[in-house]
Design an enzyme around this catalytic site. Sequence first.
Site, mmCIF file in Angstrom:
data_model
loop_
_atom_site.group_PDB
_atom_site.id
_atom_site.type_symbol
_atom_site.label_atom_id
_atom_site.label_comp_id
_atom_site.label_asym_id
_atom_site.label_seq_id
_atom_site.Cartn_x
_atom_site.Cartn_y
_atom_site.Cartn_z
ATOM 1 N N SER A 1 2.085 -10.363 -10.310
ATOM 2 C CA SER A 1 2.640 -11.118 -11.446
ATOM 3 C C SER A 1 1.842 -10.945 -12.741
ATOM 4 O O SER A 1 1.697 -11.889 -13.515
ATOM 5 C CB SER A 1 2.770 -12.605 -11.087
ATOM 6 O OG SER A 1 3.697 -12.773 -10.028
ATOM 7 N N ASN B 1 4.118 0.150 -11.236
ATOM 8 C CA ASN B 1 4.802 0.437 -9.973
ATOM 9 C C ASN B 1 6.261 0.020 -10.149
ATOM 10 O O ASN B 1 6.577 -1.158 -10.105
ATOM 11 C CB ASN B 1 4.125 -0.371 -8.844
ATOM 12 C CG ASN B 1 4.868 -0.265 -7.531
ATOM 13 O OD1 ASN B 1 5.749 0.581 -7.364
ATOM 14 N ND2 ASN B 1 4.510 -1.128 -6.583
ATOM 15 N N TRP B 2 7.122 1.017 -10.376
ATOM 16 C CA TRP B 2 8.538 0.710 -10.669
ATOM 17 C C TRP B 2 9.316 0.286 -9.433
ATOM 18 O O TRP B 2 10.459 -0.140 -9.533
ATOM 19 C CB TRP B 2 9.216 1.917 -11.317
ATOM 20 C CG TRP B 2 8.756 2.197 -12.721
ATOM 21 C CD1 TRP B 2 7.775 1.535 -13.417
ATOM 22 C CD2 TRP B 2 9.256 3.212 -13.603
ATOM 23 N NE1 TRP B 2 7.641 2.081 -14.673
ATOM 24 C CE2 TRP B 2 8.535 3.113 -14.815
ATOM 25 C CE3 TRP B 2 10.242 4.190 -13.491
ATOM 26 C CZ2 TRP B 2 8.777 3.953 -15.903
ATOM 27 C CZ3 TRP B 2 10.485 5.035 -14.566
ATOM 28 C CH2 TRP B 2 9.756 4.907 -15.758
ATOM 29 N N LYS B 3 8.745 0.499 -8.263
ATOM 30 C CA LYS B 3 9.430 0.179 -6.994
ATOM 31 C C LYS B 3 10.794 0.884 -6.970
ATOM 32 O O LYS B 3 10.877 2.028 -7.414
ATOM 33 C CB LYS B 3 9.525 -1.341 -6.811
ATOM 34 C CG LYS B 3 8.146 -2.001 -6.980
ATOM 35 C CD LYS B 3 8.105 -3.428 -6.567
ATOM 36 C CE LYS B 3 6.700 -3.978 -6.799
ATOM 37 N NZ LYS B 3 6.532 -5.334 -6.317
ATOM 38 N N GLU C 1 4.510 -4.325 0.410
ATOM 39 C CA GLU C 1 5.936 -4.219 0.768
ATOM 40 C C GLU C 1 6.133 -3.160 1.857
ATOM 41 O O GLU C 1 6.986 -3.313 2.730
ATOM 42 C CB GLU C 1 6.771 -3.910 -0.488
ATOM 43 C CG GLU C 1 6.925 -5.164 -1.338
ATOM 44 C CD GLU C 1 7.057 -4.912 -2.831
ATOM 45 O OE1 GLU C 1 7.349 -3.784 -3.244
ATOM 46 O OE2 GLU C 1 6.850 -5.881 -3.599
ATOM 47 N N GLU D 1 -4.136 -6.837 -4.249
ATOM 48 C CA GLU D 1 -2.852 -7.456 -4.553
ATOM 49 C C GLU D 1 -2.548 -8.561 -3.546
ATOM 50 O O GLU D 1 -1.984 -8.280 -2.469
ATOM 51 C CB GLU D 1 -1.739 -6.407 -4.471
ATOM 52 C CG GLU D 1 -1.825 -5.338 -5.519
ATOM 53 C CD GLU D 1 -0.430 -4.868 -5.908
ATOM 54 O OE1 GLU D 1 -0.114 -4.908 -7.093
ATOM 55 O OE2 GLU D 1 0.349 -4.508 -5.011
ATOM 56 N N GLY E 1 4.082 -4.598 -11.393
ATOM 57 C CA GLY E 1 5.419 -4.343 -10.864
ATOM 58 C C GLY E 1 6.478 -4.655 -11.911
ATOM 59 O O GLY E 1 6.748 -3.861 -12.808
ATOM 60 N N GLY E 2 7.046 -5.861 -11.834
ATOM 61 C CA GLY E 2 8.157 -6.271 -12.702
ATOM 62 C C GLY E 2 7.956 -5.968 -14.180
ATOM 63 O O GLY E 2 8.869 -5.430 -14.839
ATOM 64 N N HIS F 1 0.947 -0.383 0.041
ATOM 65 C CA HIS F 1 1.466 -1.542 -0.699
ATOM 66 C C HIS F 1 1.970 -2.583 0.302
ATOM 67 O O HIS F 1 2.523 -2.226 1.347
ATOM 68 C CB HIS F 1 2.593 -1.094 -1.631
ATOM 69 C CG HIS F 1 3.021 -2.173 -2.575
ATOM 70 N ND1 HIS F 1 3.840 -3.201 -2.189
ATOM 71 C CD2 HIS F 1 2.697 -2.406 -3.865
ATOM 72 C CE1 HIS F 1 4.013 -4.025 -3.223
ATOM 73 N NE2 HIS F 1 3.330 -3.560 -4.253
ATOM 74 N N GLY G 1 5.363 -10.739 -7.462
ATOM 75 C CA GLY G 1 6.750 -11.073 -7.798
ATOM 76 C C GLY G 1 7.061 -12.558 -7.786
ATOM 77 O O GLY G 1 8.233 -12.944 -7.799
HETATM 78 P P1 PGA Z 1 4.599 -7.757 -9.635
HETATM 79 O O1 PGA Z 1 4.353 -6.608 -8.540
HETATM 80 O O2 PGA Z 1 3.795 -7.357 -10.856
HETATM 81 O O3 PGA Z 1 6.079 -7.727 -9.884
HETATM 82 O O4 PGA Z 1 4.126 -9.018 -9.065
HETATM 83 C C1 PGA Z 1 3.088 -6.035 -8.365
HETATM 84 C C2 PGA Z 1 3.137 -5.020 -7.264
HETATM 85 O O5 PGA Z 1 3.871 -5.219 -6.290
HETATM 86 O O6 PGA Z 1 2.469 -3.976 -7.331
#
Ligand code: PGA
Length: 248
Positions: A210, A9-11, A101, A166, A231-232, A99, A172
């Site tokens: 994470s 997930n590149w956001k 966010e 999640e 994500g990251g 998600h 993050g």
């Molecule tokens: P993260 O994000 O791996 O940076 O914790 C995961 C996500 O939000 O899908």
Amino acid sequence: MIKRLVVGNWKMNPVANDSAIELAKDIDGAVAKLNLDNSKVEAVICPPFTEIEEIARISRASIAIGAQDAWPGESGAFTGEVSMGMLAKIDIDYVILGHSERRRYQNETSEVVNQKLKSALKYNITPIVCVGESEKGQHELVTKQLIESVKGLTSEEINKIVIAYEPVWAIGTGDNADGNYVVDVLTNLRTVLNNQGANQPSVPILYGGSVNAKNATEYASRMEINGVLVGGASINAEEFIKIIKAFS
Ligand code: PGA
């Protein structure tokens, strides 16, 4: 056998010119060398909308492509939105829904997730439905999110979706959930799904929060964890490939 998925997930990243295209090419090329059996393990990347069409066009050899959201309606006066039908036109395989966010910044509710999920299935796009608690131990909240998200779906439809657990506190933060904790929650979610009618247990249930190249091996060693949503670490090709390798 449940398919294992490693989803990036590149956001809203990366921002530099052309770097998204280069990143997709690097990942696609490296995954091609792994010769994955896509019926068993699949790598997916979910770039921002602006890059998605070109990435879908150039990097189809070995990876699947997902969007990070879409609108449940067909068309009309919904400024700024993109529909599932539009995603289907460019052959998108997956869409991330609910998600945390989006739940937080766009006030997305499980009811909206449910509408989006039904729309995605109508267009043969596989929804990756995210659920997760804000504070450790809020298991009922996670169960509630899942039940509300799949409300009204037939057992056949439920068997076409992917769930991503999640926990918000792990996203993050570097504070990834430990393997036993994840296995407990995932086992409960599978029971909830079965109670909702998914009597063939083919739904992949992923963990996200994470995940990196180091901790991925622990998650990959647990058969209850059917993959990860990253994500990251997914915007670093080398790191992301290591995570895919762990699950292959
Ligand atoms: P993260 O994000 O791996 O940076 O914790 C995961 C996500 O939000 O899908």
